[in-house]
Design a protein around this motif. Structure first.
Motif, PDB file in Angstrom:
ATOM      1  N   SER A   1      -6.281 -52.468  30.823  1.00 52.91           N
ATOM      2  CA  SER A   1      -6.966 -52.145  31.897  1.00 52.91           C
ATOM      3  C   SER A   1      -7.757 -53.246  32.699  1.00 52.91           C
ATOM      4  O   SER A   1      -8.181 -52.954  34.064  1.00 52.91           O
ATOM      5  CB  SER A   1      -8.375 -51.023  31.429  1.00 52.91           C
ATOM      6  OG  SER A   1      -9.177 -51.790  30.427  1.00 52.91           O
TER       7      SER A   1
ATOM      8  N   LEU B   1      -6.741 -54.045  36.322  1.00 52.61           N
ATOM      9  CA  LEU B   1      -7.470 -53.240  37.493  1.00 52.61           C
ATOM     10  C   LEU B   1      -8.415 -54.314  38.190  1.00 52.61           C
ATOM     11  O   LEU B   1      -8.874 -54.090  39.446  1.00 52.61           O
ATOM     12  CB  LEU B   1      -8.381 -52.285  36.946  1.00 52.61           C
ATOM     13  CG  LEU B   1      -7.495 -51.016  36.470  1.00 52.61           C
ATOM     14  CD1 LEU B   1      -8.363 -50.080  35.663  1.00 52.61           C
ATOM     15  CD2 LEU B   1      -6.548 -50.390  37.471  1.00 52.61           C
TER      16      LEU B   1
ATOM     17  N   TRP C   1     -14.343 -45.920  42.152  1.00 52.58           N
ATOM     18  CA  TRP C   1     -13.328 -46.375  43.040  1.00 52.58           C
ATOM     19  C   TRP C   1     -13.308 -45.818  44.335  1.00 52.58           C
ATOM     20  O   TRP C   1     -13.279 -46.365  45.451  1.00 52.58           O
ATOM     21  CB  TRP C   1     -11.911 -46.301  42.249  1.00 52.58           C
ATOM     22  CG  TRP C   1     -11.627 -47.239  41.151  1.00 52.58           C
ATOM     23  CD1 TRP C   1     -11.700 -47.198  40.033  1.00 52.58           C
ATOM     24  CD2 TRP C   1     -11.081 -48.650  41.277  1.00 52.58           C
ATOM     25  NE1 TRP C   1     -11.466 -48.149  39.285  1.00 52.58           N
ATOM     26  CE2 TRP C   1     -10.836 -49.216  40.131  1.00 52.58           C
ATOM     27  CE3 TRP C   1     -10.748 -49.273  42.390  1.00 52.58           C
ATOM     28  CZ2 TRP C   1     -10.513 -50.502  39.732  1.00 52.58           C
ATOM     29  CZ3 TRP C   1     -10.066 -50.631  42.172  1.00 52.58           C
ATOM     30  CH2 TRP C   1      -9.986 -51.098  40.892  1.00 52.58           C
TER      31      TRP C   1
END
Length: 272
Positions: A147, A150, A243
């Motif tokens: 992750s 990201l 996000w």
């Protein structure tokens, strides 16, 4: 409508400036070299200054809030690194045109050249500061997974936001010089209102109405910007709404930037 006040001209300025990358890459790197001219360490002062600040604040506020330093020191370090990118984009962007009066009046180039120059300069500073994070992670390793990748789209969003921030604040501050002073005060205020040297976890450990405090923190857009970058590098799962908030702010910011470019781009040379 004047021929110069069209979205087509605004887009052309942005694309022409982007294509002329050799110029703004050179200008941005020259800015860094000029800042540390005749300095022994040169641009390494960027890394040293940020590193000392991060360690000092991490140790101090870690003790005050009773936080685990293995977590809190990397947390503060990442917070400062990304915050400097945000704050410097705002403050440097606000004076980008007024400080380049000579070039704007003498060099027949798109004004976006100076915008990309500011963003490129912030990326150079950011790359120097990343070294601190790598050192901190060696000493205080975090459980990072896939992750962490990201962080790359998150940085891309930072760059997009840096561009519109520089356009909007740069042009408006050139017309109204008081805006620059207001931004300096606001940036200092937002720094203390954003979880950089303190964390949401410290609110959860406090007594009282925790939920209302957390909701108040989430009203600050900077909190969401830090979450999408710092979270992946701390091995944390970042909630999707962070996000969405950043994407919404990016879209609104670019809409404002295009409007400002459309209406006031041609007047910058007269306002500086």
């Amino acid at each position: 409508m004047s021929n110069s006040r069209t979205f087509k001209r605004a887009f052309k300025d942005l694309t022409d400036g982007l294509v002329d990358s050799e110029l703004w890459l050179h200008l941005g790197w020259t800015d860094i070299k000029q800042r540390y001219k005749r300095s022994v360490l040169g641009p390494l002062w960027i890394t040293l200054a940020t590193g000392v600040t991060a360690v000092a604040m991490g140790l101090l506020y870690g003790q005050l809030f009773g936080m685990d330093l293995n977590f809190f020191l990397p947390y503060v370090t990442l917070g400062l690194i990304f915050w400097y990118f945000i704050s410097n984009s705002i403050l440097d962007g606000a004076v980008v045109f007024s400080t380049n009066e000579g070039l704007i009046k003498q060099l027949p180039a798109p004004i976006s050249i100076h915008v990309y120059r500011v963003v490129w300069r912030q990326l150079i500073i950011f790359s120097h500061n990343v070294v601190i994070y790598l050192i901190i992670m060696v000493v205080f390793p975090q459980p990072i997974g896939w992750s962490a990748l990201l962080v790359f789209p998150a940085i891309a969003l930072f760059v997009l936001n840096s561009i519109w921030v520089t356009i909007v604040f740069g042009i408006m501050s050139t017309r109204f010089r008081d805006i620059g002073q207001l931004l300096t005060t606001m940036v200092q205020l937002v720094f203390f209102m954003t979880p950089i040297i303190w964390s949401a976890q410290s609110l959860q450990n406090a007594s009282g109405d925790v939920s209302s405090r957390l909701r108040l923190v989430e009203l600050n857009p900077m909190y969401h910007y830090l979450e999408i970058t710092r979270g992946p590098l701390m091995g944390e799962n970042v909630a999707a709404y962070h996000w969405w908030v950043v994407l919404a702010c990016t879209a609104l910011g670019w809409a404002a930037a295009l409007m400002v470019m459309r209406n006031y781009r041609a007047r910058v040379a007269y306002w500086v």
